[in-house]
Design a protein around this motif. Structure first.
Motif, mmCIF file in Angstrom:
data_model
loop_
_atom_site.group_PDB
_atom_site.id
_atom_site.type_symbol
_atom_site.label_atom_id
_atom_site.label_comp_id
_atom_site.label_asym_id
_atom_site.label_seq_id
_atom_site.Cartn_x
_atom_site.Cartn_y
_atom_site.Cartn_z
ATOM 1 N N LEU A 330 0.862 -1.172 0.000
ATOM 2 C CA LEU A 330 0.000 0.000 0.000
ATOM 3 C C LEU A 330 0.903 1.227 0.000
ATOM 4 C CD1 LEU A 330 -3.081 0.367 0.073
ATOM 5 C CD2 LEU A 330 -2.921 0.635 2.535
ATOM 6 N N TRP A 331 0.885 1.988 -1.093
ATOM 7 C CA TRP A 331 1.692 3.197 -1.205
ATOM 8 C C TRP A 331 0.841 4.398 -0.809
ATOM 9 C CZ3 TRP A 331 5.761 3.776 -5.620
ATOM 10 C CH2 TRP A 331 6.577 2.646 -5.643
ATOM 11 N N ILE A 332 1.374 5.214 0.086
ATOM 12 C CA ILE A 332 0.699 6.449 0.492
ATOM 13 C C ILE A 332 1.552 7.617 0.018
ATOM 14 C CG2 ILE A 332 -0.274 7.756 2.410
ATOM 15 C CD1 ILE A 332 -0.339 5.181 4.030
ATOM 16 N N LEU A 333 0.960 8.445 -0.824
ATOM 17 C CA LEU A 333 1.664 9.594 -1.389
ATOM 18 C C LEU A 333 0.876 10.865 -1.120
ATOM 19 C CD1 LEU A 333 1.480 7.138 -3.878
ATOM 20 C CD2 LEU A 333 3.583 8.375 -4.454
ATOM 21 N N GLU A 334 1.533 11.988 -1.198
ATOM 22 C CA GLU A 334 0.861 13.283 -1.062
ATOM 23 C C GLU A 334 1.402 14.228 -2.128
ATOM 24 O OE1 GLU A 334 1.366 14.607 2.946
ATOM 25 O OE2 GLU A 334 -0.209 13.299 3.747
ATOM 26 N N GLN A 335 0.510 15.024 -2.696
ATOM 27 C CA GLN A 335 0.939 16.040 -3.659
ATOM 28 C C GLN A 335 1.698 17.127 -2.900
ATOM 29 O OE1 GLN A 335 2.058 17.257 -6.555
ATOM 30 N NE2 GLN A 335 0.157 16.549 -7.533
ATOM 31 N N PRO A 336 3.006 17.289 -3.188
ATOM 32 C CA PRO A 336 3.802 18.253 -2.412
ATOM 33 C C PRO A 336 3.233 19.663 -2.491
ATOM 34 C CG PRO A 336 5.216 16.838 -3.743
ATOM 35 C CD PRO A 336 3.808 16.570 -4.186
ATOM 36 N N THR A 337 3.289 20.365 -1.360
ATOM 37 C CA THR A 337 2.831 21.760 -1.288
ATOM 38 C C THR A 337 3.987 22.737 -1.376
ATOM 39 O OG1 THR A 337 2.973 21.754 1.129
ATOM 40 C CG2 THR A 337 0.888 21.054 0.142
ATOM 41 N N GLY A 338 5.219 22.242 -1.190
ATOM 42 C CA GLY A 338 6.383 23.116 -1.205
ATOM 43 C C GLY A 338 6.667 23.796 0.114
ATOM 44 N N GLU A 339 5.795 23.581 1.123
ATOM 45 C CA GLU A 339 5.990 24.251 2.406
ATOM 46 C C GLU A 339 7.089 23.593 3.235
ATOM 47 O OE1 GLU A 339 2.259 24.293 4.372
ATOM 48 O OE2 GLU A 339 1.243 25.525 2.859
ATOM 49 N N ARG A 340 7.150 22.265 3.243
ATOM 50 C CA ARG A 340 8.114 21.560 4.074
ATOM 51 C C ARG A 340 8.553 20.289 3.368
ATOM 52 N NH1 ARG A 340 6.314 19.245 9.863
ATOM 53 N NH2 ARG A 340 5.131 17.912 8.445
ATOM 54 N N MET A 341 9.856 20.059 3.334
ATOM 55 C CA MET A 341 10.392 18.872 2.673
ATOM 56 C C MET A 341 10.435 17.714 3.660
ATOM 57 S SD MET A 341 11.592 17.381 0.051
ATOM 58 C CE MET A 341 12.489 15.871 -0.315
ATOM 59 N N PRO A 342 9.670 16.626 3.414
ATOM 60 C CA PRO A 342 9.713 15.472 4.335
ATOM 61 C C PRO A 342 11.119 14.891 4.431
ATOM 62 C CG PRO A 342 7.847 15.326 2.837
ATOM 63 C CD PRO A 342 8.713 16.434 2.333
ATOM 64 N N SER A 343 11.445 14.387 5.617
ATOM 65 C CA SER A 343 12.780 13.837 5.855
ATOM 66 C C SER A 343 12.787 12.329 6.018
ATOM 67 C CB SER A 343 13.378 14.469 7.118
ATOM 68 O OG SER A 343 12.542 14.196 8.243
ATOM 69 N N HIS A 344 11.620 11.709 6.233
ATOM 70 C CA HIS A 344 11.538 10.278 6.498
ATOM 71 C C HIS A 344 10.391 9.666 5.690
ATOM 72 C CE1 HIS A 344 13.872 11.610 9.953
ATOM 73 N NE2 HIS A 344 14.144 10.368 10.269
ATOM 74 N N VAL A 345 10.460 8.357 5.536
ATOM 75 C CA VAL A 345 9.368 7.562 4.949
ATOM 76 C C VAL A 345 9.002 6.480 5.951
ATOM 77 C CG1 VAL A 345 8.697 5.994 3.082
ATOM 78 C CG2 VAL A 345 10.087 8.008 2.572
ATOM 79 N N LEU A 346 7.701 6.272 6.128
ATOM 80 C CA LEU A 346 7.218 5.264 7.068
ATOM 81 C C LEU A 346 7.079 3.915 6.363
ATOM 82 C CD1 LEU A 346 5.961 4.390 9.807
ATOM 83 C CD2 LEU A 346 3.744 5.142 8.901
ATOM 84 N N PHE A 347 7.641 2.885 6.973
ATOM 85 C CA PHE A 347 7.459 1.512 6.490
ATOM 86 C C PHE A 347 6.776 0.707 7.580
ATOM 87 C CE2 PHE A 347 10.915 3.067 3.891
ATOM 88 C CZ PHE A 347 10.599 2.569 2.637
ATOM 89 N N ALA A 348 5.822 -0.144 7.174
ATOM 90 C CA ALA A 348 5.089 -0.956 8.149
ATOM 91 C C ALA A 348 4.712 -2.280 7.514
ATOM 92 C CB ALA A 348 3.842 -0.229 8.639
ATOM 93 N N GLU A 349 4.603 -3.305 8.345
ATOM 94 C CA GLU A 349 4.117 -4.628 7.927
ATOM 95 C C GLU A 349 2.834 -4.929 8.679
ATOM 96 O OE1 GLU A 349 4.697 -6.871 5.776
ATOM 97 O OE2 GLU A 349 6.731 -6.578 5.019
ATOM 98 N N LEU A 350 1.757 -5.240 7.943
ATOM 99 C CA LEU A 350 0.468 -5.585 8.531
ATOM 100 C C LEU A 350 0.214 -7.060 8.227
ATOM 101 C CD1 LEU A 350 0.462 -2.452 8.018
ATOM 102 C CD2 LEU A 350 -2.013 -2.623 7.858
ATOM 103 N N ASP A 351 0.180 -7.881 9.268
ATOM 104 C CA ASP A 351 0.122 -9.325 9.027
ATOM 105 C C ASP A 351 -1.274 -9.917 9.104
ATOM 106 O OD1 ASP A 351 -0.234 -9.008 11.717
ATOM 107 O OD2 ASP A 351 1.487 -10.211 12.339
#
Length: 648
Positions: A330-351
């Motif tokens: 499941l990919w979660i994306l957001e259309q960048p607003t230019g206000e703040r540059m994300p520094s991390h990406v969340l990874f998770a496993e749902l079993d």
């Protein structure tokens, strides 16, 4: 010419629950069997009304429920999606009594809606359509739909405008019917476009002023909403499509993150979805796992990370969404607003999405991550916020399992000792469970046998069959009162009834109630014949008062004439099931054709007790094998993690 819907001989066989050879036999033996009204000499068709009347008069089918009757009218007419869309539009419009070639179907739907309500009637019909051969693919489970809707709205106001650019059933849009004021979808088949629009509009939770539109056509080549921007875009786009339009769309403005290679159709859909998201809008897409690490998509994945568009990747278990055999991401994306540059990406496993705790934990991690990406507490094997710098290497591997630290069971030593003790106790008991059976006298194995159909006619056993499907069935509890239901999955896993059925649908004709001593048999013979042997079950206290689930037979022997364990033992032999089977790719078993020896009651009881002891032995033997595998895994895990040490 008859105006009744027409059915083939194969469809008559399915209605009556017999093989096609039985229908051919009826045509030869019975002069009053309905005459063909269409088709050809090689494949004649018959009027459904005449066939049902004849079968009922012969006692070969029971009176069917109105919902089943309506579905047969739809399925017998061909073009099932179009016919169902006609019914949905008729129910939605609340039109007067219909006329024309399909008036019987529309009238039947209107009559049923007058008592059950149009939303409930259409939901039941659509569930049958989704499970039928006419369906374009499997439906997305409700747990996955709810998770995607929550992820799309978590940490902000619920999205009021939603798009699914490549929908099949409209399932993902259903997750927003309560909150959205605008729902848009696109699908390639015109009939499906009508059908999905009606499904959304007739949903019981849909607001009356919700603007619903579903267009037909290929979303990449012929975008129905080129200028529209949405608060949320969701979807399960086509996978591995090399003919997605690479050449004709090479200079398309949507490829802001790079032209997708011919082999990366999924990344084309990712950019298409982002192009439809408003500033800050969220995109939640189901992706095959290969997209996360394929070399051909490395540059686009890197650009999605650098620009701050990709925010999270969740690993889902197999069965979470179609195709059900693949553990999707499941990919979660957001259309960048230019206000703040994300520094991390969340990874998770749902079993286990069937467990509410799993989804709640994932949603909580997603909310906490959005509030403070760098401060999210890591749970080994579950979720982790990964800095971008760790991902932007030569591979740009976005596979959740590769970016999560291994989860180690700190209690492995205790678990290993407990499993070892249970295994040794079971192994000590097994020798005493092996039935002691001497060789039979010469010629003693020759006996006269009789088909179950003949035993049923003599009153020695009563045969029941459940409906081919259940309207509200699953491990999710339906609304209102429910009853336990035994399913084919329960038989295969050797567990008590685990599904629930709405009490309103638990009528005796469609779902017979199970009594202690009943013999339960599956209607399908899988490729593993040992599976058939373990699936035959004599009902006990665990099954009492549950109802029979889809694709199961129930045999209720008269105890004075037929011992239940004797009957079950001879049914367990896969050779009997093979001889009574019919079909090619899917083999169905006509239990009425299975032959049972004619033996006096005392000899039946002797065989029955031996069969019961044999079942106990085989069950415990399989339990010992499972414990042995668990023990082996635990020992290896503990030794390699340093939590166990070699003896001495």
């Amino acid at each position: 010419m008859s105006t009744s819907p027409q059915v083939t001989a194969a469809e008559i066989a399915r209605i009556a629950g017999v093989g096609r050879a039985a229908v051919s036999n009826w045509r030869r033996r019975f002069d009053d069997f309905p005459r063909p009204v269409g088709g050809s000499d090689a494949s004649p068709t018959f009027a459904l009304a005449d066939v049902e009347g004849w079968l009922r008069a012969q006692g070969k089918i029971a009176e069917v429920a109105p919902e089943e009757r309506l579905w047969r009218l739809i399925a017998a007419g061909g073009d099932v999606a179009d016919r169902l869309a006609d019914i949905g539009e008729y129910l939605l419009a609340g039109a007067p009594a219909p006329v024309g070639p399909h008036a019987d179907r529309l009238r039947a739907a209107g009559d049923l809606a007058a008592t059950r309500g149009a939303p409930a009637v259409f939901a039941d019909l659509y569930a049958r359509f989704a499970e039928s051969p006419a369906s374009p693919g499997g439906a997305t489970p409700a747990t996955t739909v709810a998770l995607i809707a929550e992820l799309a709205g978590a940490g902000r106001e619920k999205p009021v405008t939603v798009l699914d650019p490549a929908t099949t059933h409209g399932d993902l849009l259903l997750g927003f019917v309560r909150s959205a004021r605008t729902l848009r979808g696109q699908t390639e088949a015109p009939a499906l476009a009508r059908l999905i629009r009606v499904r959304l509009a007739l949903h019981p939770d849909a607001a009356p002023d919700t603007d619903v539109a579903v267009a037909e056509g290929d979303g990449l080549r012929a975008d129905a909403w080129p200028a529209a921007r949405f608060a949320a875009v969701v979807g399960n786009p086509p996978f591995n499509d090399r003919n997605w339009g690479h050449d004709e769309l090479a200079y398309d403005q949507r490829w802001e993150y790079g032209l997708p290679p011919r082999t990366e159709s999924e990344l084309a859909w990712v950019q298409h979805a982002l192009g439809h998201a408003e500033a800050g809008g969220r995109v939640v897409l189901l992706m095959p796992p290969a997209v996360a690490a394929r070399g051909s998509g490395r540059r686009i994945r890197a650009e999605l990370l650098r620009r701050g568009a990709l925010r999270a990747v969740f690993g889902l278990p197999a069965g979470a969404a179609p195709p059900f055999g693949v553990a999707l991401h499941l990919w979660i994306l957001e259309q960048p607003t230019g206000e703040r540059m994300p520094s991390h990406v969340l990874f998770a496993e749902l079993d286990d999405l069937a467990n509410p705790v799993t989804a709640d934990t994932a949603l909580r991690a997603w909310r906490d991550f959005r509030a403070d990406p760098a401060g999210l507490a890591e749970i080994p094997g579950r979720h982790r916020a990964v800095p971008l710098i760790e991902l932007l290497d030569d591979n740009v591997d976005l596979t959740p399992a590769h970016n999560l630290p291994a989860q180690t069971d700190l209690n492995v030593a205790e678990r290993v000792q407990d499993t070892r003790a249970r295994l040794l106790a079971l192994l000590a008991r097994l020798p005493h469970l092996v039935p002691a059976v001497p060789a039979a006298e010469e010629g003693a194995g020759t006996w006269r046998s009789v088909a179950l159909a003949d035993l049923a006619r003599a009153g020695a056993v009563t045969l029941y069959r459940s409906a081919s499907r259940a309207g509200r069935v699953g491990h999710e509890t339906p609304p209102g009162p429910t009853v336990p239901m035994l399913t084919t999955t329960d038989l295969a896993a050797a567990v008590p009834p685990s599904a629930r059925l709405s009490a309103a649908e638990a009528d005796e004709a469609q779902h017979p109630r199970i009594h202690a001593g009943d013999v339960i048999v599956p209607t399908l013979l899988g490729g593993d014949e040992h599976g058939w042997a373990s699936a035959v079950r004599v009902a006990g206290s665990a099954e009492r008062d549950a109802v029979l689930g889809p694709n199961l037979h129930l045999l209720r022997p008269d105890p004075a004439a037929l011992d239940p364990w004797f009957l079950a033992g001879f049914l367990t032999d896969p050779a009997h099931a093979r001889r009574a089977g019919y079909g090619s790719s899917i083999v169905r078993v006509d239990v009425r054709r299975i032959e049972i020896p004619l033996l006096p009651p005392d000899r039946q009881r002797a065989y029955g007790e031996t069969f019961r002891a044999l079942r106990t032995f085989v069950t415990d033997l399989r339990g010992a094998a499972a414990l042995g595998e668990d023990l082996g895994r635990g020992l290896l895990e503990g030794l390699t993690a340093g939590l166990l040490r070699p003896p001495g």
